[in-house]
Enzyme design. Structure first.
Site, PDB file in Angstrom:
ATOM      1  N   ASP A  11      -3.145  -7.431  -2.814  1.00 39.87           N
ATOM      2  CA  ASP A  11      -2.231  -7.222  -3.928  1.00 39.87           C
ATOM      3  C   ASP A  11      -2.252  -5.748  -4.327  1.00 39.87           C
ATOM      4  O   ASP A  11      -3.239  -5.051  -4.101  1.00 39.87           O
ATOM      5  CB  ASP A  11      -2.688  -8.104  -5.102  1.00 39.87           C
ATOM      6  CG  ASP A  11      -1.852  -7.937  -6.344  1.00 39.87           C
ATOM      7  OD1 ASP A  11      -0.622  -7.764  -6.230  1.00 39.87           O
ATOM      8  OD2 ASP A  11      -2.424  -7.982  -7.443  1.00 39.87           O
ATOM      9  N   ASP A  62      -0.855  -4.316  -7.794  1.00 42.74           N
ATOM     10  CA  ASP A  62      -1.103  -4.101  -9.224  1.00 42.74           C
ATOM     11  C   ASP A  62      -2.397  -4.777  -9.655  1.00 42.74           C
ATOM     12  O   ASP A  62      -2.564  -5.980  -9.483  1.00 42.74           O
ATOM     13  CB  ASP A  62       0.066  -4.636 -10.041  1.00 42.74           C
ATOM     14  CG  ASP A  62       1.369  -3.944  -9.671  1.00 42.74           C
ATOM     15  OD1 ASP A  62       1.393  -2.708  -9.676  1.00 42.74           O
ATOM     16  OD2 ASP A  62       2.344  -4.644  -9.355  1.00 42.74           O
TER      17      ASP A  62
END
Length: 172
Positions: free
Chosen positions: A7, A9
């Site tokens: 991922d 963020d």
């Protein structure tokens, strides 16, 4: 060779620090990261609700700080594994182009072939997923790795990695 989904963020890009920085710049109040521990993301600031609006503001995703160690460890992971950056980028209109530009600036060694922007991550097929949100990890069929962020400090039931050094020790 494992397939690893990472991922952006909260894992590569420091969303919490960006909230703090933008809040201080706009409202003149410095919020301590420790005061956000255990609170839902975008909450815990003196003026509730305004931080969520940052997600719709041009430049927010483009200027996030890089989480220490992520560049070095991800580069090393690429030498041993199939690494894909998997980020939800559909909810906030400007985030798609800003996230791509951010990756090009801070992770130029990641090919566009290895970047997946999506809505829900339940379509991801990999051996490992490193994410800071259990909503993405709960439906993942491989081994989920919860990357520590202020909003998830009280979450249990997942293998947790606190730093990129810990990720490297586990997967390199």
């Amino acid at each position: 060779m494992a397939r690893i989904a990472i991922d952006m963020d909260g894992v590569m890009a420091d969303s919490t620090q960006q909230y703090i920085n933008w809040y201080a710049a706009r409202y003149g109040v410095q919020v301590e990261k420790a005061s956000l521990l255990g609170k839902p993301e975008t909450t815990g600031f003196p003026l509730e609700g305004v931080v969520r609006q940052f997600l719709y503001t041009p430049g927010f995703f483009r200027t996030k700080p890089v989480i220490p160690g992520s560049q070095e460890v991800i580069k090393a992971l690429q030498e041993k594994h199939d690494v894909f950056i998997v980020s939800a980028a559909m909810e906030f209109p400007q985030s798609l182009s800003e996230k791509l530009a951010w990756l090009e600036d801070h992770f130029p060694f990641i090919s566009w072939h290895n970047i997946v922007f999506c809505g829900y991550k339940n379509i991801v097929d990999a051996d490992y997923m490193i994410d800071d949100h259990i909503k993405n990890l709960s439906t993942f069929k491989g081994e989920p790795l919860l990357f520590t962020a202020p909003h998830n400090v009280h979450v249990e039931g997942y293998k947790r990695v606190n730093t990129w050094e810990e990720v490297g020790a586990l997967l390199l």
